[in-house]
Design an enzyme around this catalytic site. Structure first.
Site, PDB file in Angstrom:
ATOM      1  N   LYS A 165     -36.870  -4.083 -46.903  1.00 44.86           N
ATOM      2  CA  LYS A 165     -35.453  -4.412 -46.995  1.00 44.86           C
ATOM      3  C   LYS A 165     -35.353  -5.515 -48.044  1.00 44.86           C
ATOM      4  O   LYS A 165     -35.204  -6.696 -47.717  1.00 44.86           O
ATOM      5  CB  LYS A 165     -34.954  -4.866 -45.623  1.00 44.86           C
ATOM      6  CG  LYS A 165     -33.555  -4.390 -45.316  1.00 44.86           C
ATOM      7  CD  LYS A 165     -33.237  -4.551 -43.852  1.00 44.86           C
ATOM      8  CE  LYS A 165     -31.737  -4.668 -43.636  1.00 44.86           C
ATOM      9  NZ  LYS A 165     -30.931  -3.589 -44.170  1.00 44.86           N
TER      10      LYS A 165
HETATM   11  N1  PPE Z   1     -30.727   2.366 -44.384  1.00 44.17           N
HETATM   12  C1  PPE Z   1     -30.346   1.331 -45.150  1.00 44.17           C
HETATM   13  C2  PPE Z   1     -30.409   1.452 -46.625  1.00 44.17           C
HETATM   14  C3  PPE Z   1     -29.920   0.158 -44.535  1.00 44.17           C
HETATM   15  O1  PPE Z   1     -29.555  -0.875 -45.278  1.00 44.17           O
HETATM   16  C4  PPE Z   1     -29.847   0.085 -43.115  1.00 44.17           C
HETATM   17  C5  PPE Z   1     -29.362  -1.163 -42.441  1.00 44.17           C
HETATM   18  C6  PPE Z   1     -30.272   1.204 -42.365  1.00 44.17           C
HETATM   19  C7  PPE Z   1     -30.698   2.330 -43.037  1.00 44.17           C
HETATM   20  C8  PPE Z   1     -30.302   1.187 -40.860  1.00 44.17           C
HETATM   21  O2  PPE Z   1     -31.317   0.340 -40.387  1.00 44.17           O
HETATM   22  P1  PPE Z   1     -31.231  -0.419 -38.977  1.00 44.17           P
HETATM   23  O3  PPE Z   1     -30.221  -1.509 -39.137  1.00 44.17           O
HETATM   24  O4  PPE Z   1     -32.597  -0.920 -38.735  1.00 44.17           O
HETATM   25  O5  PPE Z   1     -30.792   0.591 -37.975  1.00 44.17           O
HETATM   26  N2  PPE Z   1     -28.324  -1.849 -43.125  1.00 44.17           N
HETATM   27  C9  PPE Z   1     -28.092  -3.230 -42.827  1.00 44.17           C
HETATM   28  C10 PPE Z   1     -27.310  -3.919 -43.934  1.00 44.17           C
HETATM   29  C11 PPE Z   1     -25.847  -3.743 -43.943  1.00 44.17           C
HETATM   30  C12 PPE Z   1     -25.194  -4.590 -45.031  1.00 44.17           C
HETATM   31  O6  PPE Z   1     -24.166  -4.135 -45.565  1.00 44.17           O
HETATM   32  O7  PPE Z   1     -25.655  -5.690 -45.338  1.00 44.17           O
HETATM   33  C13 PPE Z   1     -27.505  -3.405 -41.436  1.00 44.17           C
HETATM   34  O8  PPE Z   1     -26.982  -2.469 -40.841  1.00 44.17           O
HETATM   35  O9  PPE Z   1     -27.626  -4.507 -40.908  1.00 44.17           O
END
Ligand code: PPE
Length: 313
Positions: A165
């Site tokens: 991330k």
């Molecule tokens: N894909 C991406 C690219 C992504 O950024 C997230 C989380 C996910 C999948 C889902 O991952 P999880 O949160 O572990 O279920 N995106 C984060 C960032 C949002 C933002 O705009 O900043 C979040 O949901 O916290």
């Protein structure tokens, strides 16, 4: 803060390199390496209100992913897993939140510029918390979000580390999101270089066909912690869940339901993709059942999922 464009964040006290300081005092240099080259890593976590006070959802898994992201970038976080976990709980407590979004961030600071970040170790680290409502807006949660396929492709694993991330990765997400909003949609659907479905700009994707739930799996995607939780919840409810690889857009167009998962988005139904109504063209029944169950799990109402909660105390 939401899709309305209101970007002011009230984060109260921020944990910055070991100290809790007011938001205005949590500052970085304009010469920070990460600001120039995107060399940061972050997490997105939520704490929910429960009958026993705020509880952080899947804290350990998020902290683990935070350290893995840092490792991929060779960024040294000068704290242990336990210290970061404790700092997260301390920050929530210091701000008195009942529920909040939690953003840990580690970055290469301002001790040198030039592309090589390594003389810059160890990292600077901060943890900010704020209240964050429905990620794609209240209407998307009730009626389903509108998606549009992005002309920006999700980067392959030999271009950027999608399992990290990392701040720089989100230039891809931001471009896709900006264009999706400009096109009148709520969110972007990103395909890989070959045209297979990857994920949203900040969410993983699922679809439902004939009662079976398909979790889209792709090597370029972030391994979502919400996705993992929803798979377990769906199986516990008796649904068959399969991982689906190399899914093309037409599979989504002809699905009964599509939904997205993410810490910020939680479980959000998708009602339209590229102007085509999905199923009935509103929030799907199975989706909303999973959403309800997920929200009960995160707020401590289901004993079987209390294993996922860390109470702030
Ligand atoms: N894909 C991406 C690219 C992504 O950024 C997230 C989380 C996910 C999948 C889902 O991952 P999880 O949160 O572990 O279920 N995106 C984060 C960032 C949002 C933002 O705009 O900043 C979040 O949901 O916290």
């Amino acid at each position: 803060m939401g899709k309305s464009g209101d970007t002011r964040i009230n984060a109260g006290k921020i944990w910055m390199n070991g100290q809790l300081v007011p938001q205005e005092e949590a500052r970085v240099s304009v010469l920070a390496h990460a600001l120039h080259y995107g060399t940061s890593v972050f997490e997105g976590i939520r704490a929910y209100e429960t009958s026993e006070g705020p509880a952080v959802f899947r804290l350990e898994e998020h902290v683990e992913r935070f350290f893995n992201s840092a490792k991929i970038l060779r960024l040294e976080i000068p704290y242990s897993h336990a210290e970061i976990s404790q700092a997260i709980l301390d920050t929530i407590r210091a701000n008195g939140w009942k529920a909040c979004y939690i953003r840990p961030l580690a970055w290469f600071g301002a001790t040198s510029l030039g592309v090589n970040p390594l003389p810059n170790n160890p990292a600077d680290v901060m943890i900010a918390t704020w209240e964050w409502g429905a990620y794609l807006g209240e209407e998307a949660v009730r009626k389903g979000a509108k998606l549009v396929t992005s002309s920006w492709r999700r980067f392959p694993g030999d271009v950027m580390p999608g399992k990290a991330k990392a701040g720089g990765n989100y230039v891809n997400s931001a471009l896709a999101k900006i264009d999706a909003l400009a096109a009148g949609a709520d969110e972007a659907l990103l395909l890989d270089k070959e045209g297979y479905v990857a994920e949203g700009s900040g969410e993983n994707l699922f679809y439902v066909k004939n009662g079976v739930i398909y979790a889209i799996e792709h090597s370029v995607n972030l391994p979502g912690i919400t996705r993992d939780s929803v798979i377990e919840i769906a199986e516990d409810l008796g649904f068959t869940v399969r991982e689906a690889y190399r899914v093309t857009r037409d599979v989504l167009f002809s699905a009964d339901e599509v939904f997205m998962t993410g810490t910020a988005a939680e479980v959000t139904p998708v009602s339209v993709i590229d102007s085509r109504p999905i199923g009935s063209g509103s929030a799907g029944e199975i989706t909303m059942k999973l959403r309800r169950e997920y929200l009960e799990a995160v707020t401590g109402k289901k004993p079987e999922y209390r294993k996922w909660l860390t109470f702030v105390g």
